[in-house]
Design a protein around this motif. Structure first.
Motif, PDB file in Angstrom:
ATOM      1  N   PHE A   1      10.103  42.614  28.838  1.00 44.39           N
ATOM      2  CA  PHE A   1      10.093  41.382  29.620  1.00 44.39           C
ATOM      3  C   PHE A   1      11.453  41.191  30.283  1.00 44.39           C
ATOM      4  O   PHE A   1      12.084  40.165  30.156  1.00 44.39           O
ATOM      5  CB  PHE A   1       9.747  40.192  28.731  1.00 44.39           C
ATOM      6  CG  PHE A   1       8.453  40.365  27.975  1.00 44.39           C
ATOM      7  CD1 PHE A   1       7.254  40.111  28.605  1.00 44.39           C
ATOM      8  CD2 PHE A   1       8.447  40.785  26.657  1.00 44.39           C
ATOM      9  CE1 PHE A   1       6.056  40.259  27.924  1.00 44.39           C
ATOM     10  CE2 PHE A   1       7.256  40.932  25.972  1.00 44.39           C
ATOM     11  CZ  PHE A   1       6.060  40.686  26.609  1.00 44.39           C
ATOM     12  N   HIS A   2      11.869  42.206  30.995  1.00 46.86           N
ATOM     13  CA  HIS A   2      13.211  42.224  31.584  1.00 46.86           C
ATOM     14  C   HIS A   2      13.292  41.264  32.760  1.00 46.86           C
ATOM     15  O   HIS A   2      12.379  41.173  33.579  1.00 46.86           O
ATOM     16  CB  HIS A   2      13.541  43.639  32.036  1.00 46.86           C
ATOM     17  CG  HIS A   2      14.807  43.738  32.829  1.00 46.86           C
ATOM     18  ND1 HIS A   2      16.055  43.643  32.271  1.00 46.86           N
ATOM     19  CD2 HIS A   2      15.006  43.906  34.157  1.00 46.86           C
ATOM     20  CE1 HIS A   2      16.967  43.776  33.199  1.00 46.86           C
ATOM     21  NE2 HIS A   2      16.351  43.927  34.365  1.00 46.86           N
ATOM     22  N   SER A   3      14.396  40.541  32.847  1.00 48.78           N
ATOM     23  CA  SER A   3      14.676  39.665  33.977  1.00 48.78           C
ATOM     24  C   SER A   3      16.146  39.819  34.343  1.00 48.78           C
ATOM     25  O   SER A   3      17.010  39.463  33.561  1.00 48.78           O
ATOM     26  CB  SER A   3      14.352  38.209  33.617  1.00 48.78           C
ATOM     27  OG  SER A   3      14.646  37.365  34.698  1.00 48.78           O
ATOM     28  N   GLN A   4      16.378  40.367  35.531  1.00 44.51           N
ATOM     29  CA  GLN A   4      17.743  40.640  35.943  1.00 44.51           C
ATOM     30  C   GLN A   4      18.513  39.360  36.207  1.00 44.51           C
ATOM     31  O   GLN A   4      18.030  38.463  36.889  1.00 44.51           O
ATOM     32  CB  GLN A   4      17.728  41.509  37.203  1.00 44.51           C
ATOM     33  CG  GLN A   4      19.103  41.852  37.718  1.00 44.51           C
ATOM     34  CD  GLN A   4      19.910  42.638  36.709  1.00 44.51           C
ATOM     35  OE1 GLN A   4      19.439  43.619  36.158  1.00 44.51           O
ATOM     36  NE2 GLN A   4      21.126  42.206  36.437  1.00 44.51           N
ATOM     37  N   GLY A   5      19.725  39.257  35.663  1.00 45.16           N
ATOM     38  CA  GLY A   5      20.546  38.086  35.876  1.00 45.16           C
ATOM     39  C   GLY A   5      21.356  38.195  37.163  1.00 45.16           C
ATOM     40  O   GLY A   5      21.305  39.198  37.886  1.00 45.16           O
ATOM     41  N   MET A   6      22.095  37.135  37.464  1.00 48.32           N
ATOM     42  CA  MET A   6      22.921  37.073  38.664  1.00 48.32           C
ATOM     43  C   MET A   6      24.356  36.734  38.276  1.00 48.32           C
ATOM     44  O   MET A   6      24.574  35.930  37.365  1.00 48.32           O
ATOM     45  CB  MET A   6      22.374  36.030  39.636  1.00 48.32           C
ATOM     46  CG  MET A   6      20.974  36.318  40.137  1.00 48.32           C
ATOM     47  SD  MET A   6      20.374  35.008  41.245  1.00 48.32           S
ATOM     48  CE  MET A   6      21.570  35.147  42.596  1.00 48.32           C
ATOM     49  N   VAL A   7      25.299  37.351  38.964  1.00 47.29           N
ATOM     50  CA  VAL A   7      26.715  37.137  38.693  1.00 47.29           C
ATOM     51  C   VAL A   7      27.417  36.785  39.990  1.00 47.29           C
ATOM     52  O   VAL A   7      27.161  37.397  41.038  1.00 47.29           O
ATOM     53  CB  VAL A   7      27.361  38.389  38.064  1.00 47.29           C
ATOM     54  CG1 VAL A   7      28.869  38.197  37.922  1.00 47.29           C
ATOM     55  CG2 VAL A   7      26.737  38.688  36.708  1.00 47.29           C
ATOM     56  N   ALA A   8      28.282  35.787  39.950  1.00 49.73           N
ATOM     57  CA  ALA A   8      29.146  35.446  41.082  1.00 49.73           C
ATOM     58  C   ALA A   8      30.577  35.438  40.555  1.00 49.73           C
ATOM     59  O   ALA A   8      30.989  34.500  39.876  1.00 49.73           O
ATOM     60  CB  ALA A   8      28.767  34.092  41.673  1.00 49.73           C
ATOM     61  N   ALA A   9      31.315  36.500  40.850  1.00 54.16           N
ATOM     62  CA  ALA A   9      32.657  36.678  40.289  1.00 54.16           C
ATOM     63  C   ALA A   9      33.712  36.625  41.377  1.00 54.16           C
ATOM     64  O   ALA A   9      33.491  37.047  42.520  1.00 54.16           O
ATOM     65  CB  ALA A   9      32.748  38.016  39.554  1.00 54.16           C
ATOM     66  N   THR A  10      34.876  36.104  41.016  1.00 49.50           N
ATOM     67  CA  THR A  10      36.052  36.117  41.879  1.00 49.50           C
ATOM     68  C   THR A  10      37.127  36.958  41.211  1.00 49.50           C
ATOM     69  O   THR A  10      37.492  36.701  40.057  1.00 49.50           O
ATOM     70  CB  THR A  10      36.588  34.696  42.128  1.00 49.50           C
ATOM     71  OG1 THR A  10      35.610  33.932  42.821  1.00 49.50           O
ATOM     72  CG2 THR A  10      37.867  34.743  42.955  1.00 49.50           C
ATOM     73  N   VAL A  11      37.616  37.968  41.932  1.00 46.15           N
ATOM     74  CA  VAL A  11      38.628  38.883  41.394  1.00 46.15           C
ATOM     75  C   VAL A  11      39.921  38.670  42.180  1.00 46.15           C
ATOM     76  O   VAL A  11      39.931  38.722  43.414  1.00 46.15           O
ATOM     77  CB  VAL A  11      38.178  40.349  41.499  1.00 46.15           C
ATOM     78  CG1 VAL A  11      39.244  41.265  40.911  1.00 46.15           C
ATOM     79  CG2 VAL A  11      36.850  40.552  40.780  1.00 46.15           C
ATOM     80  N   LEU A  12      41.007  38.416  41.461  1.00 46.86           N
ATOM     81  CA  LEU A  12      42.322  38.243  42.063  1.00 46.86           C
ATOM     82  C   LEU A  12      43.120  39.530  41.883  1.00 46.86           C
ATOM     83  O   LEU A  12      43.239  40.046  40.768  1.00 46.86           O
ATOM     84  CB  LEU A  12      43.056  37.068  41.416  1.00 46.86           C
ATOM     85  CG  LEU A  12      42.332  35.719  41.456  1.00 46.86           C
ATOM     86  CD1 LEU A  12      43.175  34.655  40.772  1.00 46.86           C
ATOM     87  CD2 LEU A  12      42.016  35.320  42.889  1.00 46.86           C
ATOM     88  N   VAL A  13      43.665  40.025  43.000  1.00 50.36           N
ATOM     89  CA  VAL A  13      44.385  41.301  43.000  1.00 50.36           C
ATOM     90  C   VAL A  13      45.774  41.080  43.600  1.00 50.36           C
ATOM     91  O   VAL A  13      45.908  40.382  44.622  1.00 50.36           O
ATOM     92  CB  VAL A  13      43.615  42.362  43.818  1.00 50.36           C
ATOM     93  CG1 VAL A  13      44.359  43.691  43.815  1.00 50.36           C
ATOM     94  CG2 VAL A  13      42.210  42.545  43.270  1.00 50.36           C
ATOM     95  N   PRO A  14      46.816  41.653  43.001  1.00 47.74           N
ATOM     96  CA  PRO A  14      48.164  41.527  43.585  1.00 47.74           C
ATOM     97  C   PRO A  14      48.181  42.025  45.031  1.00 47.74           C
ATOM     98  O   PRO A  14      47.612  43.075  45.351  1.00 47.74           O
ATOM     99  CB  PRO A  14      49.026  42.403  42.675  1.00 47.74           C
ATOM    100  CG  PRO A  14      48.297  42.413  41.368  1.00 47.74           C
ATOM    101  CD  PRO A  14      46.838  42.377  41.717  1.00 47.74           C
ATOM    102  N   SER A  15      48.825  41.293  45.903  1.00 46.91           N
ATOM    103  CA  SER A  15      48.799  41.617  47.336  1.00 46.91           C
ATOM    104  C   SER A  15      49.548  42.903  47.661  1.00 46.91           C
ATOM    105  O   SER A  15      49.318  43.511  48.706  1.00 46.91           O
ATOM    106  CB  SER A  15      49.394  40.455  48.136  1.00 46.91           C
ATOM    107  OG  SER A  15      50.723  40.195  47.716  1.00 46.91           O
ATOM    108  N   TYR A  16      50.461  43.336  46.782  1.00 49.91           N
ATOM    109  CA  TYR A  16      51.305  44.490  47.108  1.00 49.91           C
ATOM    110  C   TYR A  16      50.665  45.830  46.751  1.00 49.91           C
ATOM    111  O   TYR A  16      51.216  46.890  47.086  1.00 49.91           O
ATOM    112  CB  TYR A  16      52.655  44.376  46.380  1.00 49.91           C
ATOM    113  CG  TYR A  16      52.549  44.344  44.871  1.00 49.91           C
ATOM    114  CD1 TYR A  16      52.513  45.528  44.129  1.00 49.91           C
ATOM    115  CD2 TYR A  16      52.477  43.139  44.193  1.00 49.91           C
ATOM    116  CE1 TYR A  16      52.412  45.502  42.756  1.00 49.91           C
ATOM    117  CE2 TYR A  16      52.381  43.110  42.814  1.00 49.91           C
ATOM    118  CZ  TYR A  16      52.339  44.286  42.096  1.00 49.91           C
ATOM    119  OH  TYR A  16      52.239  44.253  40.734  1.00 49.91           O
ATOM    120  N   VAL A  17      49.510  45.852  46.050  1.00 53.75           N
ATOM    121  CA  VAL A  17      48.882  47.114  45.673  1.00 53.75           C
ATOM    122  C   VAL A  17      47.792  47.477  46.673  1.00 53.75           C
ATOM    123  O   VAL A  17      47.204  46.609  47.333  1.00 53.75           O
ATOM    124  CB  VAL A  17      48.276  47.048  44.254  1.00 53.75           C
ATOM    125  CG1 VAL A  17      49.341  46.740  43.223  1.00 53.75           C
ATOM    126  CG2 VAL A  17      47.140  46.036  44.190  1.00 53.75           C
TER     127      VAL A  17
END
Length: 305
Positions: free
Chosen positions: A190-206
């Motif tokens: 009885f699989h039901s795929q979930g949903m993800v809304a993620a925010t990833v912060l990355v150093p600007s210098y890399v």
């Protein structure tokens, strides 16, 4: 003389019980499946007692049993349903069915994720698994993540216990690999795929590389200080600040939305702005840093920042 047909009393008792149960179930929150699994053997006992009582009360030397086949069929039908419920319960199927019936759409916060960076990390590679994601540059020296996820579940407790359940980070040489995982599946068939809304912060210098999986990606480079490479995201939105210093370059994109795009190459034989994969670019400031987007269906440029 009145004739007693075996099965009539059993059906009457069954109807009385079911009627009382359906009536009180509204007030006592009774479970029909559990009561039926526990109660159905009583039907056989009642039917057997009815036969013995008939033989005992009959005054004939050789009494002849007369059966009410319609009543016995009804009693047998209830008994068969009870047997089926019992077999399914012992096999664990009933528990899964009850869990699915009790599911609700629930939203939770993603576990906080943070990875401290230093001068040894020159590049960050993020691999998605089809979830919506926002990538934003930051002045801090860490890669971090926050957001929400939504699933259908009968449990009120959060499905993710810690950040390792949804994302992993491994440093190899001068590169930090951040890999997202699919949400755990506790539903089996009885699989039901979930949903993800993620925010990833990355150093600007890399330097940043994002490998999508036909997902939606929002880029907020802000004051970018290195190159970004975006691949295999179906829809990409880029927020460009007025004082930024970069070039947004697309390769093989079907739809371009936003102003000030410069088409560098179109499908042969087609007019400017027609449908089909295009190469285009947008420059802000001197264009010192590059955002390269490839294998995307749509790219939207937001320049009112």
């Amino acid at each position: 003389m009145r004739t007693w047909r075996v099965g009539t009393f059993s059906m009457g008792a069954s109807l009385i019980f079911l009627g009382l149960f359906l009536f009180f179930s509204k007030f006592l929150s009774l479970d029909l499946a559990e009561v039926l699994m526990a109660w159905w053997p009583v039907l056989l006992v009642v039917l057997g007692v009815e036969i013995l009582v008939y033989l005992f009360l009959s005054r004939q030397e050789q009494p002849i049993l007369k059966y009410d086949f319609l009543s016995i069929f009804f009693v047998g039908l209830i008994g068969t349903a009870g047997i089926v419920f019992a077999v399914l319960s012992s096999a664990g199927v009933m528990g899964k069915v009850e869990e699915v019936m009790a599911r609700e759409v629930r939203s939770y916060d993603l576990p906080d994720f943070s990875y401290q960076t230093d001068e040894s990390i020159k590049r960050v590679v993020i691999r998605s698994v089809g979830y919506d994601m926002t990538v934003e540059s930051t002045e801090s020296k860490e890669v971090s993540m926050f957001g929400t996820y939504r699933i259908e579940s009968a449990k009120k407790a959060s499905l993710l216990k810690n950040a390792k359940d949804i994302v992993t980070a491994n440093q190899k040489g001068d590169t930090l690999y951040v890999n997202f995982k699919m949400l755990p599946d506790e539903m089996g068939l009885f699989h039901s795929q979930g949903m993800v809304a993620a925010t990833v912060l990355v150093p600007s210098y890399v330097k940043l590389e994002v490998v999508g999986s036909n997902d939606s990606l929002s880029l907020k480079p802000r004051t970018l200080a290195n190159d970004w490479d975006i691949e295999s995201s179906s829809a990409v939105a880029v927020d460009v600040m007025k004082n930024s210093n970069m070039i947004v370059r697309t390769v093989g994109v079907d739809q371009l939305n936003g102003k000030d795009w410069k088409i560098t190459e179109e499908p042969k034989g087609e007019e400017l702005g027609s449908e089909g994969p295009k190469n285009a670019e947008y420059q802000s400031g001197d264009g010192k840093y590059h955002i390269h987007i490839s294998n995307a269906y749509e790219v939207k440029l937001n320049t009112n920042q």
